[in-house]
Write an enzyme that holds these catalytic residues in place. Structure first.
Site, PDB file in Angstrom:
ATOM      1  N   ALA A  14     -10.311  -0.161  -6.914  1.00 36.62           N
ATOM      2  CA  ALA A  14     -10.571   1.014  -6.072  1.00 36.62           C
ATOM      3  C   ALA A  14      -9.887   0.963  -4.713  1.00 36.62           C
ATOM      4  O   ALA A  14     -10.029   1.867  -3.911  1.00 36.62           O
ATOM      5  CB  ALA A  14     -12.082   1.170  -5.885  1.00 36.62           C
ATOM      6  N   VAL A  61     -11.603  -8.443 -12.626  1.00 43.80           N
ATOM      7  CA  VAL A  61     -12.092  -7.970 -13.923  1.00 43.80           C
ATOM      8  C   VAL A  61     -11.660  -8.870 -15.089  1.00 43.80           C
ATOM      9  O   VAL A  61     -12.154  -8.713 -16.208  1.00 43.80           O
ATOM     10  CB  VAL A  61     -11.685  -6.495 -14.212  1.00 43.80           C
ATOM     11  CG1 VAL A  61     -12.309  -5.546 -13.200  1.00 43.80           C
ATOM     12  CG2 VAL A  61     -10.171  -6.335 -14.264  1.00 43.80           C
ATOM     13  N   ASN A  87     -10.604   1.324 -13.897  1.00 41.46           N
ATOM     14  CA  ASN A  87      -9.300   1.772 -13.411  1.00 41.46           C
ATOM     15  C   ASN A  87      -8.354   0.609 -13.113  1.00 41.46           C
ATOM     16  O   ASN A  87      -7.141   0.772 -13.159  1.00 41.46           O
ATOM     17  CB  ASN A  87      -9.518   2.636 -12.158  1.00 41.46           C
ATOM     18  CG  ASN A  87      -8.238   2.858 -11.386  1.00 41.46           C
ATOM     19  OD1 ASN A  87      -7.425   3.711 -11.742  1.00 41.46           O
ATOM     20  ND2 ASN A  87      -8.040   2.087 -10.318  1.00 41.46           N
ATOM     21  N   TYR A 151       1.934  -4.389 -21.136  1.00 42.81           N
ATOM     22  CA  TYR A 151       1.222  -3.259 -20.504  1.00 42.81           C
ATOM     23  C   TYR A 151       0.921  -2.169 -21.547  1.00 42.81           C
ATOM     24  O   TYR A 151      -0.205  -1.682 -21.652  1.00 42.81           O
ATOM     25  CB  TYR A 151       2.081  -2.706 -19.363  1.00 42.81           C
ATOM     26  CG  TYR A 151       1.448  -1.568 -18.587  1.00 42.81           C
ATOM     27  CD1 TYR A 151       0.526  -1.813 -17.575  1.00 42.81           C
ATOM     28  CD2 TYR A 151       1.793  -0.247 -18.862  1.00 42.81           C
ATOM     29  CE1 TYR A 151      -0.041  -0.762 -16.859  1.00 42.81           C
ATOM     30  CE2 TYR A 151       1.230   0.809 -18.145  1.00 42.81           C
ATOM     31  CZ  TYR A 151       0.319   0.542 -17.147  1.00 42.81           C
ATOM     32  OH  TYR A 151      -0.234   1.592 -16.441  1.00 42.81           O
TER      33      TYR A 151
HETATM   34  N1  LIG Z   1       0.705   5.133 -11.340  1.00 42.48           N
HETATM   35  C1  LIG Z   1       1.004   5.581 -12.538  1.00 42.48           C
HETATM   36  O1  LIG Z   1       2.025   6.251 -12.734  1.00 42.48           O
HETATM   37  C2  LIG Z   1       0.103   5.319 -13.703  1.00 42.48           C
HETATM   38  C3  LIG Z   1       0.433   5.888 -14.926  1.00 42.48           C
HETATM   39  C4  LIG Z   1      -0.404   5.670 -16.019  1.00 42.48           C
HETATM   40  C5  LIG Z   1      -1.535   4.905 -15.861  1.00 42.48           C
HETATM   41  N2  LIG Z   1      -1.835   4.346 -14.657  1.00 42.48           N
HETATM   42  C6  LIG Z   1      -3.065   3.560 -14.571  1.00 42.48           C
HETATM   43  O2  LIG Z   1      -3.857   4.017 -13.486  1.00 42.48           O
HETATM   44  C7  LIG Z   1      -4.645   2.941 -12.975  1.00 42.48           C
HETATM   45  C8  LIG Z   1      -4.432   2.802 -11.473  1.00 42.48           C
HETATM   46  O3  LIG Z   1      -3.056   2.601 -11.217  1.00 42.48           O
HETATM   47  P1  LIG Z   1      -2.401   2.712  -9.761  1.00 42.48           P
HETATM   48  O4  LIG Z   1      -1.070   3.314  -9.969  1.00 42.48           O
HETATM   49  O5  LIG Z   1      -3.349   3.308  -8.803  1.00 42.48           O
HETATM   50  O6  LIG Z   1      -2.173   1.130  -9.481  1.00 42.48           O
HETATM   51  P2  LIG Z   1      -2.199   0.248  -8.158  1.00 42.48           P
HETATM   52  O7  LIG Z   1      -1.428  -0.966  -8.460  1.00 42.48           O
HETATM   53  O8  LIG Z   1      -1.814   1.079  -6.967  1.00 42.48           O
HETATM   54  O9  LIG Z   1      -3.759  -0.111  -8.027  1.00 42.48           O
HETATM   55  C9  LIG Z   1      -4.389  -0.996  -8.904  1.00 42.48           C
HETATM   56  C10 LIG Z   1      -5.660  -1.515  -8.259  1.00 42.48           C
HETATM   57  O10 LIG Z   1      -6.254  -2.475  -9.143  1.00 42.48           O
HETATM   58  C11 LIG Z   1      -6.576  -3.645  -8.403  1.00 42.48           C
HETATM   59  N3  LIG Z   1      -6.572  -4.807  -9.281  1.00 42.48           N
HETATM   60  C12 LIG Z   1      -5.504  -5.447  -9.821  1.00 42.48           C
HETATM   61  N4  LIG Z   1      -5.899  -6.482 -10.562  1.00 42.48           N
HETATM   62  C13 LIG Z   1      -7.255  -6.509 -10.509  1.00 42.48           C
HETATM   63  C14 LIG Z   1      -8.240  -7.368 -11.066  1.00 42.48           C
HETATM   64  N5  LIG Z   1      -7.910  -8.417 -11.830  1.00 42.48           N
HETATM   65  N6  LIG Z   1      -9.545  -7.102 -10.811  1.00 42.48           N
HETATM   66  C15 LIG Z   1      -9.896  -6.051 -10.024  1.00 42.48           C
HETATM   67  N7  LIG Z   1      -8.998  -5.219  -9.459  1.00 42.48           N
HETATM   68  C16 LIG Z   1      -7.692  -5.453  -9.701  1.00 42.48           C
HETATM   69  C17 LIG Z   1      -5.529  -3.698  -7.310  1.00 42.48           C
HETATM   70  O11 LIG Z   1      -5.923  -4.533  -6.226  1.00 42.48           O
HETATM   71  C18 LIG Z   1      -5.429  -2.224  -6.932  1.00 42.48           C
HETATM   72  O12 LIG Z   1      -6.449  -1.859  -6.030  1.00 42.48           O
HETATM   73  C19 LIG Z   1      -4.234   1.720 -13.781  1.00 42.48           C
HETATM   74  O13 LIG Z   1      -5.136   1.548 -14.858  1.00 42.48           O
HETATM   75  C20 LIG Z   1      -2.860   2.094 -14.297  1.00 42.48           C
HETATM   76  O14 LIG Z   1      -2.516   1.376 -15.442  1.00 42.48           O
HETATM   77  C21 LIG Z   1      -1.034   4.537 -13.569  1.00 42.48           C
END
Ligand SMILES: NC(=O)c1ccc[n+]([C@@H]2O[C@H](COP(=O)([O-])OP(=O)(O)OC[C@H]3O[C@@H](n4cnc5c(N)ncnc54)[C@H](O)[C@@H]3O)[C@@H](O)[C@H]2O)c1
Length: 253
Positions: A14, A61, A87, A151
């Site tokens: 988050a 997680v 997330n 991934y």
């Molecule tokens: N950005 C995109 O284009 C995109 C596309 C498809 C899916 N997603 C999915 O959306 C979600 C959020 O992505 P985002 O782009 O905001 O990513 P991001 O990298 O900006 O944020 C990810 C967050 O997860 C936290 N995190 C990482 N490892 C962790 C762990 N082991 N335990 C707890 N927290 C952890 C990080 O500290 C960060 O706050 C993810 O599931 C990602 O796969 C993103």
């Protein structure tokens, strides 16, 4: 009147990006939020900026002990847990032949093992309540994406996990769904642009041109879909994957 007022939500990952947009949206709608993340400085900053009660909890997680402890803190803090939003995820870019065991296992442990551990930890309480909503953030990459064997596999796994948990928990009035974003502008985008050695601006423009709605997704677009799945209007939906991609996306994803 919002149906989320006074409800408690756990959102993993988050601190920033899509997770931060989700907690902002839920908080604006009156939800108490537990922000579970490994990067505590950013998570506390996000928690402090919210309009309703919120608590930042350090949680990896990929660790069952860490997840179980986080759920305990949430229960102690707010008494109940109505919503779980899985997330948190990590992105690594590497051709399949170059992925070492450690990298493979970490991506699967966070992206697929994380939602599994969180659902396992929170469901006894939701079963007791005979109510609960679970949403996991999947990804269009599950259709196949060069450089993302781990991934993409982890996100494809989220489909099976979501549908199975939905079947097992339906009798307790708990719904389990997923939201599957396409291209969303966050810190992950920078990582993707770096991989193809492109500046992030033109990279986003090119990606937007390939999206039927002709724009990149914003974290708020995903937060809106998550909000919908947590609300009363979605009470008869379970085991579904909602694509939020500015277009229909590939059939197989
Ligand atoms: N950005 C995109 O284009 C995109 C596309 C498809 C899916 N997603 C999915 O959306 C979600 C959020 O992505 P985002 O782009 O905001 O990513 P991001 O990298 O900006 O944020 C990810 C967050 O997860 C936290 N995190 C990482 N490892 C962790 C762990 N082991 N335990 C707890 N927290 C952890 C990080 O500290 C960060 O706050 C993810 O599931 C990602 O796969 C993103």
């Amino acid at each position: 009147v919002s149906t989320l007022v006074g409800k408690t939500a756990i959102v993993t990952g988050a601190s920033r990006g899509i997770g931060a947009a989700i907690v902002r949206r839920l908080s604006d709608d009156g939800c108490q939020v537990v922000l579970a993340d490994i990067e505590m400085d950013a998570t506390e900053e996000t928690a402090d900026s919210l309009s309703s009660p919120a608590v930042a909890v350090e949680c990896d997680v990929a660790s069952s002990a860490s997840v179980n402890a986080m759920i305990e803190v949430a229960r102690r803090e707010f008494g109940t847990i109505n919503f779980l939003v899985n997330n948190a995820a990590i992105l690594r870019n590497n051709y399949l032949v170059n992925i070492c065991d450690e990298e493979w296992e970490r991506v699967l442990a966070v992206n697929l093992g994380g939602p599994f551990r969180c659902i396992r930890a929170v469901s006894p309480l939701m079963v007791e309540q005979r109510a609960g909503r679970i949403v996991t953030v999947a990804s269009g990459s599950s259709a196949g994406m060069i450089g993302q064997a781990h991934y993409a596999s982890s996100k494809a796994g989220v489909y099976g996990l979501t549908k199975t948990a939905a079947l097992e928990l339906a009798r307790y009035s708990i719904t389990v769904n997923a939201v599957s974003p396409g291209f969303v502008v966050t810190d992950m985008t920078q990582q993707l642009a770096d991989r193809v050695r492109q500046d992030v601006g033109p990279y986003i423009e090119e990606a937007a041109a390939a999206i039927p709605l002709r724009r990149a997704g914003q974290p708020e677009d995903i937060a809106g879909a998550v909000r919908f799945l947590l609300g009363d209007d979605a009470s008869f939906m379970t085991g579904q994957v909602l694509n939020v991609r500015g277009g229909p996306g590939p059939a197989a994803s």
